[in-house]
Design a protein around this motif. Structure first.
Motif, PDB file in Angstrom:
ATOM      1  N   LEU A   1       0.599  -1.009   0.255  1.00  0.00           N
ATOM      2  CA  LEU A   1       0.334  -0.255  -0.368  1.00  0.00           C
ATOM      3  C   LEU A   1       0.622   1.391   0.074  1.00  0.00           C
ATOM      4  O   LEU A   1       0.686   2.140  -0.496  1.00  0.00           O
ATOM      5  CB  LEU A   1      -1.098  -0.060   1.683  1.00  0.00           C
ATOM      6  CG  LEU A   1      -1.708  -1.329   1.527  1.00  0.00           C
ATOM      7  CD1 LEU A   1      -2.728  -1.121   3.232  1.00  0.00           C
ATOM      8  CD2 LEU A   1      -3.097  -1.733  -0.046  1.00  0.00           C
TER       9      LEU A   1
ATOM     10  N   THR B   1      -0.043  -1.423  -4.397  1.00  0.00           N
ATOM     11  CA  THR B   1      -1.838  -2.314  -4.099  1.00  0.00           C
ATOM     12  C   THR B   1      -2.483  -0.695  -3.759  1.00  0.00           C
ATOM     13  O   THR B   1      -2.078   0.071  -2.738  1.00  0.00           O
ATOM     14  CB  THR B   1      -1.860  -2.788  -3.329  1.00  0.00           C
ATOM     15  OG1 THR B   1      -1.183  -4.427  -3.845  1.00  0.00           O
ATOM     16  CG2 THR B   1      -4.258  -3.676  -3.069  1.00  0.00           C
ATOM     17  N   VAL B   2      -3.985   0.189  -4.459  1.00  0.00           N
ATOM     18  CA  VAL B   2      -4.793   1.269  -4.450  1.00  0.00           C
ATOM     19  C   VAL B   2      -5.786   0.254  -2.924  1.00  0.00           C
ATOM     20  O   VAL B   2      -6.431  -0.714  -3.074  1.00  0.00           O
ATOM     21  CB  VAL B   2      -5.617   1.207  -5.069  1.00  0.00           C
ATOM     22  CG1 VAL B   2      -6.133   3.333  -4.327  1.00  0.00           C
ATOM     23  CG2 VAL B   2      -4.833   1.778  -6.703  1.00  0.00           C
TER      24      VAL B   2
ATOM     25  N   SER C   1      -6.818  -2.554   9.253  1.00  0.00           N
ATOM     26  CA  SER C   1      -6.474  -4.005   8.737  1.00  0.00           C
ATOM     27  C   SER C   1      -5.351  -3.890   8.013  1.00  0.00           C
ATOM     28  O   SER C   1      -4.634  -3.393   7.895  1.00  0.00           O
ATOM     29  CB  SER C   1      -7.656  -3.714   7.096  1.00  0.00           C
ATOM     30  OG  SER C   1      -7.329  -3.079   6.387  1.00  0.00           O
TER      31      SER C   1
ATOM     32  N   ASP D   1       3.938  -9.894   8.301  1.00  0.00           N
ATOM     33  CA  ASP D   1       3.015  -9.700   9.372  1.00  0.00           C
ATOM     34  C   ASP D   1       3.425  -9.248  10.558  1.00  0.00           C
ATOM     35  O   ASP D   1       3.306 -10.586  10.827  1.00  0.00           O
ATOM     36  CB  ASP D   1       2.053 -10.967   8.826  1.00  0.00           C
ATOM     37  CG  ASP D   1       1.588 -11.017   7.628  1.00  0.00           C
ATOM     38  OD1 ASP D   1       1.518 -10.341   6.747  1.00  0.00           O
ATOM     39  OD2 ASP D   1       2.251 -11.769   6.669  1.00  0.00           O
TER      40      ASP D   1
ATOM     41  N   GLN E   1      -1.368 -17.207  14.071  1.00  0.00           N
ATOM     42  CA  GLN E   1      -2.771 -16.012  13.847  1.00  0.00           C
ATOM     43  C   GLN E   1      -3.103 -16.335  15.097  1.00  0.00           C
ATOM     44  O   GLN E   1      -4.008 -15.693  15.461  1.00  0.00           O
ATOM     45  CB  GLN E   1      -3.040 -17.273  12.836  1.00  0.00           C
ATOM     46  CG  GLN E   1      -1.669 -16.216  11.598  1.00  0.00           C
ATOM     47  CD  GLN E   1      -2.706 -16.605  10.165  1.00  0.00           C
ATOM     48  OE1 GLN E   1      -2.706 -18.220   9.704  1.00  0.00           O
ATOM     49  NE2 GLN E   1      -3.112 -15.428   8.851  1.00  0.00           N
TER      50      GLN E   1
ATOM     51  N   ALA F   1      -7.011 -15.981   9.238  1.00  0.00           N
ATOM     52  CA  ALA F   1      -6.460 -15.107  10.202  1.00  0.00           C
ATOM     53  C   ALA F   1      -7.868 -14.088  10.835  1.00  0.00           C
ATOM     54  O   ALA F   1      -7.931 -13.832  10.177  1.00  0.00           O
ATOM     55  CB  ALA F   1      -5.759 -14.140   9.517  1.00  0.00           C
TER      56      ALA F   1
ATOM     57  N   PRO G   1      -8.461  -9.222   9.096  1.00  0.00           N
ATOM     58  CA  PRO G   1      -7.028  -8.944   7.513  1.00  0.00           C
ATOM     59  C   PRO G   1      -7.499  -8.135   6.795  1.00  0.00           C
ATOM     60  O   PRO G   1      -8.558  -7.401   6.603  1.00  0.00           O
ATOM     61  CB  PRO G   1      -7.471 -10.572   7.306  1.00  0.00           C
ATOM     62  CG  PRO G   1      -9.010 -10.714   8.106  1.00  0.00           C
ATOM     63  CD  PRO G   1      -8.984  -9.603   9.247  1.00  0.00           C
TER      64      PRO G   1
ATOM     65  N   VAL H   1      -7.140  -8.785   2.932  1.00  0.00           N
ATOM     66  CA  VAL H   1      -7.672  -9.189   1.846  1.00  0.00           C
ATOM     67  C   VAL H   1      -9.427  -8.991   2.161  1.00  0.00           C
ATOM     68  O   VAL H   1      -9.649  -8.636   3.289  1.00  0.00           O
ATOM     69  CB  VAL H   1      -7.723 -10.736   2.141  1.00  0.00           C
ATOM     70  CG1 VAL H   1      -8.210 -11.286   0.557  1.00  0.00           C
ATOM     71  CG2 VAL H   1      -6.074 -11.505   2.104  1.00  0.00           C
ATOM     72  N   PRO H   2      -9.557  -7.499   0.758  1.00  0.00           N
ATOM     73  CA  PRO H   2     -10.750  -7.367   1.576  1.00  0.00           C
ATOM     74  C   PRO H   2     -11.982  -7.695   1.173  1.00  0.00           C
ATOM     75  O   PRO H   2     -12.534  -7.682   2.453  1.00  0.00           O
ATOM     76  CB  PRO H   2     -10.940  -6.230  -0.377  1.00  0.00           C
ATOM     77  CG  PRO H   2      -9.320  -6.379  -0.552  1.00  0.00           C
ATOM     78  CD  PRO H   2      -8.547  -7.575  -0.303  1.00  0.00           C
TER      79      PRO H   2
HETATM   80  P1  ATP Z   1      -3.933 -11.729   6.658  1.00  0.00           P
HETATM   81  O1  ATP Z   1      -4.593 -11.547   5.514  1.00  0.00           O
HETATM   82  O2  ATP Z   1      -3.767 -12.819   6.250  1.00  0.00           O
HETATM   83  O3  ATP Z   1      -4.021 -10.667   7.460  1.00  0.00           O
HETATM   84  P2  ATP Z   1      -2.568  -9.630   5.776  1.00  0.00           P
HETATM   85  O4  ATP Z   1      -3.838  -8.694   6.245  1.00  0.00           O
HETATM   86  O5  ATP Z   1      -1.722  -8.502   5.583  1.00  0.00           O
HETATM   87  O6  ATP Z   1      -2.548 -10.794   5.803  1.00  0.00           O
HETATM   88  P3  ATP Z   1      -1.706  -9.285   2.723  1.00  0.00           P
HETATM   89  O7  ATP Z   1      -0.967 -10.804   2.433  1.00  0.00           O
HETATM   90  O8  ATP Z   1      -0.292  -8.585   3.191  1.00  0.00           O
HETATM   91  O9  ATP Z   1      -2.866  -9.878   3.792  1.00  0.00           O
HETATM   92  O10 ATP Z   1      -2.674  -9.057   1.929  1.00  0.00           O
HETATM   93  C1  ATP Z   1      -3.483  -9.872   0.971  1.00  0.00           C
HETATM   94  C2  ATP Z   1      -4.268  -8.969  -0.309  1.00  0.00           C
HETATM   95  O11 ATP Z   1      -5.140  -7.861   0.273  1.00  0.00           O
HETATM   96  C3  ATP Z   1      -3.166  -8.448  -0.856  1.00  0.00           C
HETATM   97  O12 ATP Z   1      -3.660  -8.873  -2.617  1.00  0.00           O
HETATM   98  C4  ATP Z   1      -2.502  -6.867  -0.897  1.00  0.00           C
HETATM   99  O13 ATP Z   1      -2.779  -6.440  -1.888  1.00  0.00           O
HETATM  100  C5  ATP Z   1      -4.784  -6.233  -0.338  1.00  0.00           C
HETATM  101  N1  ATP Z   1      -4.799  -5.812   0.471  1.00  0.00           N
HETATM  102  C6  ATP Z   1      -4.282  -6.024   1.692  1.00  0.00           C
HETATM  103  N2  ATP Z   1      -4.446  -4.731   2.034  1.00  0.00           N
HETATM  104  C7  ATP Z   1      -4.937  -3.877   1.042  1.00  0.00           C
HETATM  105  C8  ATP Z   1      -6.083  -3.196   1.838  1.00  0.00           C
HETATM  106  N3  ATP Z   1      -5.855  -1.716   2.075  1.00  0.00           N
HETATM  107  N4  ATP Z   1      -6.824  -2.399   0.110  1.00  0.00           N
HETATM  108  C9  ATP Z   1      -6.966  -3.027  -0.406  1.00  0.00           C
HETATM  109  N5  ATP Z   1      -6.393  -4.416  -1.012  1.00  0.00           N
HETATM  110  C10 ATP Z   1      -5.318  -4.602  -0.052  1.00  0.00           C
END
Ligand code: ATP
Ligand code: MG
Length: 432
Positions: free
Chosen positions: A12, A17-18, A66, A75, A117, A134, A156, A158-159
């Motif tokens: 981010l 990633t937006v 998030s 993480d 986790q 998670a 987490p 992941v949207p």
């Molecule tokens: P977890 O989901 O296991 O808690 P995490 O949240 O850090 O860990 P990542 O593997 O870093 O998970 O990100 C998972 C996916 O979600 C990636 O594709 C990431 O780009 C996307 N993502 C994370 N944060 C955002 C956000 N704020 N907006 C949009 N996409 C996001």
């Protein structure tokens, strides 16, 4: 009530990633009476995350986080929360069960790495994750001097998982148990609505809205421009949902009175969808004859599911020869007036109408650029025609000059053609 939205992730802060989570969360929080005081984004860095917690808790009633709950080295959100709370991470049996259940459902062995986790800072609670591994983390932070209270929710990144967790567990907790209810001691509810226009510039729209746009008005009315549309954003802040809805309805009708049919739709509606509904309602069909837009108009029309009810075919006639061979445009007209002329688009539309048997035909020919402009017909000059079977006057043609690059000129041309059709179906002249 104030909220701060904190997004965590290297992807981010690096711009790979937006951050869509923050935008989505801001809207949800506003709907239950939490004014977002700030959006923060920090990388997967333990110190940076801890610092974000430290700086935020005194500035909001709810800190909604998030990202960074994954099982890997990068993480670090749970570790940073433990640092901030000055509490050890402990294995939480309920959280372990949540992670194990996820792997059981997939009939896979849980990798040892995923145990992390299930660790929570002492005193924090798990938020169940029904869509991934998670579990989320909740804690009600109270500072040593009892002066600062802040509810912290970590979800987490992941949207999809974040949204499900928010809906299932976070929103009910913030809203005091009932969906749609305003949080305890809250300042009220925020309702939002967007009204979309096309064809006038932002300042012309603002001029018509006049006093409605006063900064101290509630509901407030602001304008934004995106993809050629000027949209009005209405926000209502009131103690109860009923009052907010009543006030919102009044302001929306005042905006409609000021702008009339320039407003083509609200919120998630799209212009092609709105025009499609008018066509379907009138049981009419439309066809297209396109030059500079290369099929974009037909694409917009057929983006709408169910468009086969009113669109059977269209033409892309890019070269002069094609305009003549496929649509019967006279070589004499092309020679005399040029391909970008009202006479040529009128013939394109007439030819398409006749050959398709549709009820109306739209034609577009223009100079999309970057080259090909002349003093008489600069880049952005676009001629549009609408010919309708039931129109005794034989249709209408217009010339516009659109500003912007090739993509913008093509986009605005197709949207203007849809707008001409919309006003035709409403039985009204174009208001500009
Ligand atoms: P977890 O989901 O296991 O808690 P995490 O949240 O850090 O860990 P990542 O593997 O870093 O998970 O990100 C998972 C996916 O979600 C990636 O594709 C990431 O780009 C996307 N993502 C994370 N944060 C955002 C956000 N704020 N907006 C949009 N996409 C996001
Ligand atoms: Mg991450």
């Amino acid at each position: 009530m104030r909220a701060i939205i904190l997004s965590i992730g290297d992807e981010l802060t690096l711009g790979q990633t937006v951050d869509t989570n923050s935008a989505w969360l801001a809207k949800q929080l506003a709907g239950i009476g939490f004014r977002p005081a700030a959006h923060l984004t920090v990388p997967d860095d333990r110190d940076a995350i801890r610092q974000a917690f430290e700086e935020s808790v005194g500035r909001c009633d709810a800190l909604v986080v998030s990202g960074g709950l994954g099982p890997t080295e990068d993480d670090l959100t749970r570790q940073a929360l433990a640092d901030f709370l000055n509490q050890p991470l402990e294995l939480a049996p309920a959280a372990l069960e949540n992670v194990e259940r996820f792997f059981r459902a997939l009939r896979r062995e849980m990798p040892e790495k995923n145990r992390i986790q299930a660790m929570l800072p002492r005193g924090a609670e798990m938020i169940e994750n029904t869509a991934g591994t998670a579990p989320g983390i909740y804690c009600n932070y109270l500072s040593g001097d009892q002066k600062t209270v802040c509810e912290i929710f970590i979800m987490p990144g992941v949207p999809k998982e974040m949204k499900i967790m928010f809906e299932r567990s976070v929103r009910p907790k913030l809203a005091g148990g009932e969906p749609g209810r305003v949080g305890p001691g809250s300042a009220g509810v925020i309702l939002s609505k967007t009204l979309h226009t096309f064809g006038l510039g932002e300042s012309a729209v603002a001029e018509r809205l006049g006093e409605l746009m006063r900064r101290d008005r509630n509901p407030s009315v602001g304008t934004t421009v995106a993809n050629g549309y000027v949209s009005l954003r209405l926000n209502a802040y009131f103690p109860t949902p009923a009052e907010a809805e009543r006030q919102m309805a009044e302001t929306a009708s005042a905006c409609r009175a000021a702008l009339g049919d320039l407003i083509w739709g609200e919120d998630e509606q799209t212009l092609p969808e709105v025009v499609g509904r008018l066509l379907a309602g009138a049981r009419e069909t439309v066809t297209t004859a396109e030059s500079c837009t290369g099929g974009l108009l037909a694409k917009l029309i057929t983006d709408v599911p169910g468009s086969s009810a009113y669109f059977k075919q269209g033409w892309v006639t890019y070269a002069n020869d094609a305009k003549t061979a496929l649509l019967g445009v006279s070589p004499v007209t092309l020679q005399r007036e040029g391909a970008v002329s009202e006479a040529v688009v009128a013939e394109m539309a007439a030819g398409a109408l006749e050959r398709s048997g549709a009820d109306s035909a739209l034609a577009i020919s223009g100079v999309a650029g970057p080259d090909g402009g002349t003093t008489e017909k600069p880049v952005g000059t676009v001629c549009l025609a609408l010919v309708a079977r039931r129109d005794a006057a034989g249709g209408s043609t217009r010339t516009f000059i659109f500003h912007g690059d090739r993509e913008m000129v093509r986009d605005r041309s197709a949207k203007m053609a849809l707008t001409m059709l919309r006003f035709h179906l409403l039985g009204k002249p174009l208001p500009f």
